[in-house]
Design a protein around this motif. Structure first.
Motif, PDB file in Angstrom:
ATOM      1  N   ILE A  35      14.317   1.730  -0.969  1.00 23.07           N
ATOM      2  CA  ILE A  35      13.605   1.948   0.290  1.00 23.07           C
ATOM      3  C   ILE A  35      14.050   0.945   1.352  1.00 23.07           C
ATOM      4  N   ALA A  36      14.061  -0.313   0.979  1.00 24.00           N
ATOM      5  CA  ALA A  36      14.374  -1.385   1.930  1.00 24.00           C
ATOM      6  C   ALA A  36      15.868  -1.430   2.228  1.00 24.00           C
ATOM      7  N   LYS A  46       0.831  -1.209   0.000  1.00 24.27           N
ATOM      8  CA  LYS A  46       0.000   0.000   0.000  1.00 24.27           C
ATOM      9  C   LYS A  46       0.862   1.253   0.000  1.00 24.27           C
ATOM     10  N   ARG A  47       1.920   1.242   0.836  1.00 23.62           N
ATOM     11  CA  ARG A  47       2.825   2.391   0.891  1.00 23.62           C
ATOM     12  C   ARG A  47       4.249   1.879   0.935  1.00 23.62           C
ATOM     13  N   ARG A  48       5.053   2.345   0.029  1.00 25.64           N
ATOM     14  CA  ARG A  48       6.455   1.913   0.015  1.00 25.64           C
ATOM     15  C   ARG A  48       7.168   2.274   1.309  1.00 25.64           C
ATOM     16  N   GLU A  49       6.787   3.408   1.896  1.00 24.69           N
ATOM     17  CA  GLU A  49       7.475   3.870   3.107  1.00 24.69           C
ATOM     18  C   GLU A  49       7.360   2.875   4.257  1.00 24.69           C
ATOM     19  N   GLY A  85      13.971   0.627   5.381  1.00 22.16           N
ATOM     20  CA  GLY A  85      14.924   0.067   6.339  1.00 22.16           C
ATOM     21  C   GLY A  85      14.680  -1.385   6.699  1.00 22.16           C
ATOM     22  N   LYS A  86      13.745  -2.057   6.028  1.00 28.18           N
ATOM     23  CA  LYS A  86      13.422  -3.446   6.341  1.00 28.18           C
ATOM     24  C   LYS A  86      14.192  -4.406   5.440  1.00 28.18           C
ATOM     25  N   ARG A  87      14.407  -5.616   5.967  1.00 21.62           N
ATOM     26  CA  ARG A  87      14.969  -6.698   5.149  1.00 21.62           C
ATOM     27  C   ARG A  87      13.790  -7.466   4.574  1.00 21.62           C
TER      28      ARG A  87
END
Length: 336
Positions: free
Chosen positions: A175-176, A146-149, A153-155
């Protein structure tokens, strides 16, 4: 039983074509109620690719799906449609000179005509066969973005070899923290240009291609993912440290109750008259992806045209005996 509503037209489906049908009906002085099983308007546009640009909407060289839906809602707003969101239509029965629509939430809508703009009917993700998958859904496992944000910072492990997997690999690469793409074979099924972009990201070391592997298991607790286990066809297991799993294995399309409404259905689509979009049942029409006729193109802009033709076909049902004096919107305007 909930409240019974009376209206001119009941529109099943709040995707882009259903929303535009509200506008077209409104221009012909017909009131609409709109029913959709999703919690918000937008249909598959918002559910599957809200932040992806669409390039074939006339007058918009590029527009995000969510923005398109917002503009269509704004366009429909002067005609004061009533929305029943989070409602799945369970029954559709003839009632007097019109139809009675009943939802799983107890709402009843009596309308002179019904427009089915339900995309491909009820749809949901094809879920991978993993133990305890449901414990992670909605917290660490998602079937749409739904939202890239939300993934900054996630794996992230992305599983699949089609366009959705490729699109979000590319879209989340900046992003990630890390993207790991799992696919059971080296060849991907998506658009060639997307494959080339993904392979370039891999060569630059910005993503990891984990092939040929398939999903094997989830490691974590209380909905929080710690790692995704993948395995080769020979059974060799590998552990990928991860916070998020995005499995993109397509959608399971199902007409649901629509299949039992006595309409002429072929291959999960409703056959309509191409001149009016009328179905085999008088007073019921189908537009957009769910409608089929010779030469049909599954494009949003074609659905918009079908919505306009349908509104004109419905007019004599709602206003019997009244001549329709067609006026362009530039002359007629819209309610203030």
């Amino acid at each position: 039983m909930g409240e019974t509503h009376k209206t001119d037209v009941a529109i099943i489906g709040a995707g882009p074509v259903g929303l535009f049908a509200v506008f077209e009906c409104g221009m012909l002085k017909m009131q609409c109620h709109v029913i959709d099983a999703l919690e918000g308007a937008g249909g598959q546009c918002v559910a599957l690719y809200p932040e992806k640009p669409i390039f074939d909407i006339p007058g918009h060289p590029s527009i995000d799906a969510a923005e398109l839906i917002a503009k269509l809602e704004q366009q429909a707003a002067p005609f004061n449609p009533t929305y029943h969101l989070g409602h799945r239509v369970e029954k559709l029965t003839a009632s007097g000179e019109g139809w009675r629509v009943e939802t799983n939430q107890g709402a009843v809508i009596e309308a002179r005509a019904v427009v089915i703009a339900a995309g491909c009917g009820a749809f949901g993700p094809n879920r991978p066969p993993l133990n305890d998958l449901d414990q992670y859904e909605g917290t660490s496992v998602f079937y749409l973005v739904k939202r890239r944000e939300d993934f900054r910072g996630k794996r992230v492990v992305i599983a699949g070899g089609g366009d959705s997997a490729l699109d979000w690999t590319i879209g989340l690469a900046d992003i990630a923290e890390r993207i790991m793409v799992v696919h059971r074979r080296p060849k991907f099924r998506g658009a060639p240009e997307s494959v080339a972009k993904m392979e370039a990201l891999a060569k630059e070391g910005r993503i990891d291609l984990v092939v040929p592997y398939q999903l094997h298991g989830l490691v974590g607790a209380q909905g929080k993912l710690e790692a995704v286990e993948v395995a080769t066809l020979d059974g060799a297991v590998k552990r990928l440290e991860a916070d998020i799993l995005l499995p993109f294995f397509g959608l399971a399309m199902d007409l649901g109750p629509i299949a039992h409404w006595g309409l002429n259905v072929e291959r999960n689509h409703i056959v309509v008259d191409p001149k009016t979009c009328a179905t085999s049942a008088p007073g019921i029409f189908a537009v957009g992806d769910i409608a089929n006729y010779p030469g049909k193109l599954k494009l949003i802009l074609c659905g918009f045209s079908e919505a306009a033709m349908t509104a004109h076909a419905i007019y004599p049902l709602v206003h019997p005996g009244e001549a329709l004096h067609f006026e362009y919107s530039t002359t007629k305007g819209v309610p203030g």
